[in-house]
Design a protein around this motif. Sequence first.
Motif, PDB file in Angstrom:
ATOM      1  N   GLU A 168       0.855  -1.183   0.000  1.00 15.67           N
ATOM      2  CA  GLU A 168       0.000   0.000   0.000  1.00 15.67           C
ATOM      3  C   GLU A 168       0.895   1.239   0.000  1.00 15.67           C
ATOM      4  O   GLU A 168       2.002   1.217   0.554  1.00 15.67           O
ATOM      5  CB  GLU A 168      -0.889   0.041   1.244  1.00 15.67           C
ATOM      6  CG  GLU A 168      -1.846  -1.113   1.371  1.00 15.67           C
ATOM      7  CD  GLU A 168      -2.679  -0.996   2.636  1.00 15.67           C
ATOM      8  OE1 GLU A 168      -2.948   0.156   3.063  1.00 15.67           O
ATOM      9  OE2 GLU A 168      -3.042  -2.032   3.203  1.00 15.67           O
ATOM     10  N   LEU A 169       0.414   2.304  -0.616  1.00 13.58           N
ATOM     11  CA  LEU A 169       1.120   3.584  -0.578  1.00 13.58           C
ATOM     12  C   LEU A 169       0.697   4.315   0.690  1.00 13.58           C
ATOM     13  O   LEU A 169      -0.454   4.747   0.817  1.00 13.58           O
ATOM     14  CB  LEU A 169       0.789   4.401  -1.823  1.00 13.58           C
ATOM     15  CG  LEU A 169       1.583   5.698  -1.995  1.00 13.58           C
ATOM     16  CD1 LEU A 169       3.059   5.401  -2.225  1.00 13.58           C
ATOM     17  CD2 LEU A 169       1.027   6.508  -3.160  1.00 13.58           C
ATOM     18  N   MET A 170       1.625   4.416   1.643  1.00 11.49           N
ATOM     19  CA  MET A 170       1.253   5.031   2.909  1.00 11.49           C
ATOM     20  C   MET A 170       2.488   5.592   3.621  1.00 11.49           C
ATOM     21  O   MET A 170       3.635   5.328   3.230  1.00 11.49           O
ATOM     22  CB  MET A 170       0.538   4.031   3.819  1.00 11.49           C
ATOM     23  CG  MET A 170       1.380   2.864   4.266  1.00 11.49           C
ATOM     24  SD  MET A 170       0.441   1.702   5.278  1.00 11.49           S
ATOM     25  CE  MET A 170      -0.177   2.785   6.572  1.00 11.49           C
ATOM     26  N   SER A 171       2.245   6.367   4.668  1.00 19.66           N
ATOM     27  CA  SER A 171       3.308   6.989   5.449  1.00 19.66           C
ATOM     28  C   SER A 171       3.902   5.977   6.418  1.00 19.66           C
ATOM     29  O   SER A 171       3.173   5.310   7.165  1.00 19.66           O
ATOM     30  CB  SER A 171       2.755   8.186   6.224  1.00 19.66           C
ATOM     31  OG  SER A 171       3.682   8.626   7.188  1.00 19.66           O
ATOM     32  N   VAL A 172       5.233   5.867   6.408  1.00 17.32           N
ATOM     33  CA  VAL A 172       5.902   4.963   7.338  1.00 17.32           C
ATOM     34  C   VAL A 172       5.780   5.493   8.761  1.00 17.32           C
ATOM     35  O   VAL A 172       5.734   4.730   9.722  1.00 17.32           O
ATOM     36  CB  VAL A 172       7.377   4.788   6.936  1.00 17.32           C
ATOM     37  CG1 VAL A 172       8.092   3.843   7.895  1.00 17.32           C
ATOM     38  CG2 VAL A 172       7.497   4.260   5.515  1.00 17.32           C
ATOM     39  N   SER A 173       5.696   6.831   8.904  1.00 13.67           N
ATOM     40  CA  SER A 173       5.581   7.429  10.238  1.00 13.67           C
ATOM     41  C   SER A 173       4.367   6.891  10.978  1.00 13.67           C
ATOM     42  O   SER A 173       4.410   6.649  12.193  1.00 13.67           O
ATOM     43  CB  SER A 173       5.491   8.946  10.124  1.00 13.67           C
ATOM     44  OG  SER A 173       6.645   9.487   9.541  1.00 13.67           O
ATOM     45  N   SER A 174       3.248   6.708  10.259  1.00 10.28           N
ATOM     46  CA  SER A 174       2.035   6.222  10.917  1.00 10.28           C
ATOM     47  C   SER A 174       2.225   4.798  11.443  1.00 10.28           C
ATOM     48  O   SER A 174       1.690   4.438  12.496  1.00 10.28           O
ATOM     49  CB  SER A 174       0.854   6.265   9.936  1.00 10.28           C
ATOM     50  OG  SER A 174       1.098   5.416   8.821  1.00 10.28           O
ATOM     51  N   VAL A 175       3.021   3.981  10.716  1.00 10.81           N
ATOM     52  CA  VAL A 175       3.287   2.618  11.173  1.00 10.81           C
ATOM     53  C   VAL A 175       4.196   2.651  12.405  1.00 10.81           C
ATOM     54  O   VAL A 175       4.022   1.876  13.348  1.00 10.81           O
ATOM     55  CB  VAL A 175       3.918   1.785  10.042  1.00 10.81           C
ATOM     56  CG1 VAL A 175       4.117   0.335  10.492  1.00 10.81           C
ATOM     57  CG2 VAL A 175       3.040   1.809   8.806  1.00 10.81           C
ATOM     58  N   VAL A 176       5.172   3.584  12.405  1.00  3.44           N
ATOM     59  CA  VAL A 176       6.048   3.724  13.575  1.00  3.44           C
ATOM     60  C   VAL A 176       5.227   4.090  14.808  1.00  3.44           C
ATOM     61  O   VAL A 176       5.406   3.515  15.890  1.00  3.44           O
ATOM     62  CB  VAL A 176       7.134   4.777  13.318  1.00  3.44           C
ATOM     63  CG1 VAL A 176       7.955   5.007  14.579  1.00  3.44           C
ATOM     64  CG2 VAL A 176       8.039   4.360  12.169  1.00  3.44           C
ATOM     65  N   ARG A 177       4.309   5.045  14.666  1.00  2.00           N
ATOM     66  CA  ARG A 177       3.501   5.468  15.808  1.00  2.00           C
ATOM     67  C   ARG A 177       2.603   4.326  16.289  1.00  2.00           C
ATOM     68  O   ARG A 177       2.379   4.168  17.505  1.00  2.00           O
ATOM     69  CB  ARG A 177       2.665   6.689  15.420  1.00  2.00           C
ATOM     70  CG  ARG A 177       3.506   7.909  15.073  1.00  2.00           C
ATOM     71  CD  ARG A 177       2.644   9.124  14.782  1.00  2.00           C
ATOM     72  NE  ARG A 177       3.437  10.217  14.251  1.00  2.00           N
ATOM     73  CZ  ARG A 177       4.187  11.040  14.990  1.00  2.00           C
ATOM     74  NH1 ARG A 177       4.217  10.872  16.310  1.00  2.00           N
ATOM     75  NH2 ARG A 177       4.890  12.004  14.419  1.00  2.00           N
TER      76      ARG A 177
END
Length: 551
Positions: A375-384
């Motif tokens: 999926e095209l998504m922000s890695v930051s959101s997965v880190v949080r």
Amino acid sequence: MPVRFIHVTNGPDEGVTYALPDDEPQLIGRSTEALPITDRQVSRRHAELTPDRGTWYLRDLQSTNGTRLNGTPVRERVALAPGDRIECGATVLMFDGPPIAGAPVRAVERDEESLVITGRHAERTQGVGQNARHGQAESQVEVLLHANELAVSTLELGAYLNEFMTLLLDAFEAEHVAVITYGPSTTSASSIVVRTRPGIEDRALGLSRELIRQSRTSEDTLIGHETRETPDGTERSHWVAASPLRASGRVIGVAYLDVSRDISEDQLHPIDIDLLHALTSQAGMAIERGQLVEELLAKGRLATMGQTVAAISHGVKNILQGLRGGADAVQMGINREDLELAARGWPIVSRNLDRIQNLTLNMLGFARQRSLEFELMSVSSVVREAMEMMESAADRKRVRLEFEDDPGAPPILIDPAAILQILINLISNAVDASDSGSPVRIRLTCPGPADRIVITVRDRGAGVDPVIHERLFEPFVTSKGQRGTGLGLVVSLRLAESHGGSLGCERTGPEGTTMELTLPTDRGVGDSEDTHGPRGISEADLDIEFGAAEH
């Protein structure tokens, strides 16, 4: 003029022999048109060898390190005699001396106009199995060459037997071929494999027990004939053959051929008998090799299975001990109607339930490699998200989780569940390694030229033991003692590499350990204008929740 040679007796190319072309000057050096010397102390155009009316001369070409002949610097053109030693840099060459025993010859030149091709192998061969039984030498050689190639190129025993038996069917125009193999200490057959020529009626194959016995005991190839009753009730003579499969000084089996032709009408040539004997002798060694390979693979699988079971058993045992202790505390609190005592036992139960769940997830990740769904998504959101899931474990250790984000990092194609599992493993390890009150810092950056995203997880622990550090990404290697299973980092590395990224230990020591996860910003998948939506929920996602991981 006779061909002259130059032998390298010392230097990086020691043992190489060069032939000097007739009436053609030859350079010594590292340029493409010179004798291919690899010595870095030799100039590109170091020296020149020149023939003149039967005599070869040596001349230095103003090389950096100079040229010596028999220890004397070469100042001008000098004549060479057989056995002269030419020194160029660290390389010593002998002119026209006796060749070094076994030395390879490189760059031998010949006058192409004097060479006449008188025959070609392809024009003589008839193909494997065509008229081989009539004693044509070229067909016999082709059969042997084919069998030799088969024996050295096929390791899997079943595949080799199938190809070898097909070769016998074709070479001897047989109706049936059987290979009987024996165990190392038994007289009865351990296996019998039969192949039938395509187009031949499938029927029960009668094997002559006596012919097989005699071939095995005499270790010789035997030819016989027998009378067979045909479907219409008539009798017909045909010939059979048995040849021993020999390896390591013993007969490990017998190859049996059944041919419908009357041997009295079409006598088998003696060379064909020799051919069959040679083929089965070679096959015996190939079959033994295949059996040894299968045995080694089986032992390797058993050893790996034993190592896996031992590691898992330790992990499960420790988790069960934790569950037992927590359950006892809860039970004691219930019996005493002491809710405070029961509440103290429940976190132990909960923590160990998380451990056994994540042990199972890492075992699944280690045993099978599922296909990723990007999926095209922000890695930051997965880190949080990973930090939120690890917050309770960090609170129990009184460890602070700190995150430094990069607002300029672009969304990239990732499998969020896989990246979440990597981050949970890394943060969990950092929390376990940290002392009470110390921080675990997670940092996300997108360094120029913005072709990758780097996530670092740093703790302030005592560092990884040097012995463990060398094998950190090997299965079942852990720095947690009996609390770990050694699978978390192995699975994490596999998931990182499946994204085209990397995972490594950037540094470790008394001041802590830093793990670094790198992910490419452009995986080359899809068009830049494509729309990427979230993936649907699969059966594997139902009732699954990631918790604190083991490694």
